[in-house]
Design an enzyme around this catalytic site. Structure first.
Site, PDB file in Angstrom:
ATOM      1  N   LYS A 151     -18.008 -18.109  -9.968  1.00 51.89           N
ATOM      2  CA  LYS A 151     -18.929 -18.283 -11.073  1.00 51.89           C
ATOM      3  C   LYS A 151     -18.846 -17.065 -11.997  1.00 51.89           C
ATOM      4  O   LYS A 151     -18.324 -16.051 -11.562  1.00 51.89           O
ATOM      5  CB  LYS A 151     -20.364 -18.465 -10.561  1.00 51.89           C
ATOM      6  CG  LYS A 151     -20.749 -17.473  -9.487  1.00 51.89           C
ATOM      7  CD  LYS A 151     -21.839 -16.476  -9.725  1.00 51.89           C
ATOM      8  CE  LYS A 151     -21.938 -15.657 -10.925  1.00 51.89           C
ATOM      9  NZ  LYS A 151     -22.255 -14.247 -10.698  1.00 51.89           N
ATOM     10  N   HIS A 188     -27.024 -18.627  -8.961  1.00 53.25           N
ATOM     11  CA  HIS A 188     -27.730 -18.309  -7.715  1.00 53.25           C
ATOM     12  C   HIS A 188     -29.184 -18.805  -7.725  1.00 53.25           C
ATOM     13  O   HIS A 188     -29.634 -19.488  -6.810  1.00 53.25           O
ATOM     14  CB  HIS A 188     -27.736 -16.807  -7.450  1.00 53.25           C
ATOM     15  CG  HIS A 188     -26.382 -16.166  -7.462  1.00 53.25           C
ATOM     16  ND1 HIS A 188     -25.276 -16.774  -6.933  1.00 53.25           N
ATOM     17  CD2 HIS A 188     -25.953 -14.967  -7.921  1.00 53.25           C
ATOM     18  CE1 HIS A 188     -24.226 -15.973  -7.075  1.00 53.25           C
ATOM     19  NE2 HIS A 188     -24.613 -14.873  -7.678  1.00 53.25           N
TER      20      HIS A 188
HETATM   21  C1  BG6 Z   1     -22.938 -11.626  -8.329  1.00 50.87           C
HETATM   22  C2  BG6 Z   1     -23.261 -11.070  -9.673  1.00 50.87           C
HETATM   23  O1  BG6 Z   1     -22.758 -13.011  -8.396  1.00 50.87           O
HETATM   24  O2  BG6 Z   1     -23.987 -11.346  -7.406  1.00 50.87           O
HETATM   25  C3  BG6 Z   1     -23.553  -9.575  -9.582  1.00 50.87           C
HETATM   26  O3  BG6 Z   1     -22.174 -11.291 -10.546  1.00 50.87           O
HETATM   27  C4  BG6 Z   1     -24.596  -9.287  -8.532  1.00 50.87           C
HETATM   28  O4  BG6 Z   1     -23.983  -9.066 -10.847  1.00 50.87           O
HETATM   29  C5  BG6 Z   1     -24.219  -9.960  -7.216  1.00 50.87           C
HETATM   30  O5  BG6 Z   1     -24.672  -7.886  -8.362  1.00 50.87           O
HETATM   31  C6  BG6 Z   1     -25.341  -9.825  -6.209  1.00 50.87           C
HETATM   32  O6  BG6 Z   1     -24.911 -10.311  -4.969  1.00 50.87           O
HETATM   33  P1  BG6 Z   1     -25.584  -9.790  -3.634  1.00 50.87           P
HETATM   34  O7  BG6 Z   1     -25.066 -10.684  -2.567  1.00 50.87           O
HETATM   35  O8  BG6 Z   1     -25.158  -8.361  -3.483  1.00 50.87           O
HETATM   36  O9  BG6 Z   1     -27.060  -9.903  -3.847  1.00 50.87           O
END
Ligand code: BG6
Length: 500
Positions: A150, A242
């Protein structure tokens, strides 16, 4: 479903294979799959880059990445010896279908019984061209699968173009749009919790639920991703995928069977039922912010513009009050928020139930607090149920909130969560349940497009917030109007009233 995932060997081809995502997430996930014996003997991993390093150098980089990103004690000599043999760095230029592509195709055909998995860890604008190259070199066999990171596009129109381009070469059944939040263990447990416990299913609607909050809070800032992030912003980077995917899992109707087709169909219905935000509603229900200088975890950090080194209106924080216009969720606000450089890193879904209808205990027994079901995805993974109970050591009736805590690390021996590993194993097993269908992606964009457009207006600027805070004041005001407030980790501690 993923019990025996070794029908055939695999050729895992990672475009962007020497990049950040590959080193941080994909290689550790594949290494863990190796350790668990989930990779068949002849499985090969190809890391594609425009100018790939030598084999030795690449193996060195992967080793360094594993040292950094695996937990201490996870890396062992035997598994590493097996894993490093699988690695093949390959130079390919997506813009030029030259002889390197033919050589690569010949290499892949050398393992005719393998399933090819193409993982595109590259900018989405290159997806179409990459698929075309794969097709023209005859690499899109009947079993070939493609994994797309994504965000797919930057608005509805661009997402459609990308989906169409990919669809020219891959059937929807072979396209895996990855959203790593869906690979988190607590998220999968949310489905088990909802659909195997009568207790929750009977309470899962607007008659019993007062509000739902979904927060994805981060402490990091731009992290060497300025070029990508400044074009995206929080809405495209986190909300479109998300947050909306989590909302779907909370809100969807029970699918009659927990398979990809039915889960995705139910999620799509939720996205279609999201009340459109247009005109003044956007102003009233959506807040965006951009962090200024401040302090995170005790250390001073610069503001977004200083980190970026340029002027920008890109939001690093977004909050939305959403409604799902269907029978089940009528009247229940869904508060969604995400931001960078916030006070703490945490990701949580809070289902807050309504207050009891009659207070049988007198006021002297203490303030009653609504029950809350908290599904915490990060930093630790747990499911908590907050209840009211009587304080046992007092003679007179006195009530107190208590928490039932299902803490994954303490409950499941050897539990370690790796969302990418889980999802890669699903791709290998051919299970699309935790991957978004193109209709979901496009529906999510069509809900967010009006907000993106409104925020692009020259007179619309993000609200400022200090790094290390909980975001702009306007986001608090958004909930204040309804006598609600955001549930932050410190407030989530029992004993803090959640309704004002
Ligand atoms: C990613 C985003 O999809 O998810 C990032 O592009 C973000 O900006 C990351 O930092 C966060 O993932 P997690 O699993 O570390 O919360």
């Amino acid at each position: 479903m993923t019990e025996d995932i070794r029908p055939r060997s695999l050729d895992i081809v990672i475009f962007g294979g020497t990049g950040d995502l590959s080193m941080r997430k994909l290689m550790p996930a594949l290494y863990r799959s190796e350790v668990e014996g989930k990779l068949a003997a002849a499985t090969r991993i190809f890391a594609i880059a425009r100018k790939a390093p030598s084999l030795q150098e690449f193996q060195g980089r992967v080793r360094q990445g594993l040292d950094t990103f695996l937990n201490s004690g996870e890396l062992c000599d035997d598994s590493w010896a097996a894993f490093r043999q699988r690695l093949n760095p390959v130079s390919l230029d997506i813009a030029a279908l030259d002889s390197h592509w033919d050589e690569f195709a010949a290499q892949l055909r050398g393992n005719p019984h393998s399933i090819a998995i193409f993982y595109l860890a590259i900018p989405p604008s290159l997806y179409g061209q990459t698929c075309a190259c794969l097709a023209q070199t005859g690499l899109v066999g009947a079993d070939a699968r493609i994994v797309l990171e994504k965000p797919i596009g930057y608005d509805l129109e661009s997402a459609r173009v990308i989906n169409d381009q990919v669809a020219q070469h891959f059937d929807e059944h072979h396209i895996y749009r990855i959203d790593h939040y869906l690979g988190k263990a607590t998220v999968q447990n949310l489905l088990a919790l909802r659909f195997t416990n009568l207790l929750f299913e009977t309470l899962w609607d607007g008659k019993s639920i007062d509000q739902v909050q979904i927060t994805l809070a981060e402490t990091v800032g731009l992290e060497d991703r300025a070029e990508f992030y400044d074009k995206a912003g929080a809405l495209r980077d986190m909300m479109q995928n998300h947050l909306l995917q989590l909302l779907c899992l909370v809100a969807m109707e029970p699918p009659h069977k927990l398979d990809a087709e039915n889960i995705r169909a139910e999620k799509l219905k939720v996205l279609k039922a999201l009340r459109p935000l247009t005109g003044d509603d956007i102003h009233r229900n959506a807040v965006r912010g951009q962090y200024g200088a401040g302090e995170v975890n005790g250390a001073p950090v610069p503001g977004y513009l200083t980190e970026l080194g340029a002027e920008s209106k890109t939001e690093t924080y977004a909050a939305i009050r959403a409604h799902i216009d269907n029978w089940r969720w009528a009247g229940v606000p869904f508060y969604l928020r995400t931001g960078k450089r916030l006070q703490e890193r945490f990701a949580e879904i809070v289902i807050q139930f309504k207050p009891v209808t009659h207070q049988a205990y007198g006021r002297a027994a203490g303030e009653l607090q609504p029950n809350r079901l908290i599904i915490r995805l990060q930093p630790d993974e747990c499911i908590q149920l907050q209840l009211m109970a009587k304080e046992l050591h007092r003679y007179e009736p006195h009530l107190k909130p208590v928490t039932l805590n299902l803490d994954f690390a303490n409950t499941y021996e050897g539990f370690s969560s790796d969302a990418y590993k889980r999802l890669l194993l699903d791709v290998i097993a051919g299970d699309q349940s935790l991957f978004a269908h193109r209709h979901e992606v496009e529906q999510a964009w069509s809900w967010l497009d009006p907000i993106l457009q409104a925020w692009q207006h020259p007179r619309n600027h993000p609200h400022g917030y200090a790094a290390g805070s909980w975001g702009p004041q306007q986001a608090d005001a958004l909930l204040d109007r309804y006598r609600h407030h955001w549930v932050n980790p410190s407030a989530a501690e029992i004993g803090t009233p959640v309704n004002k």
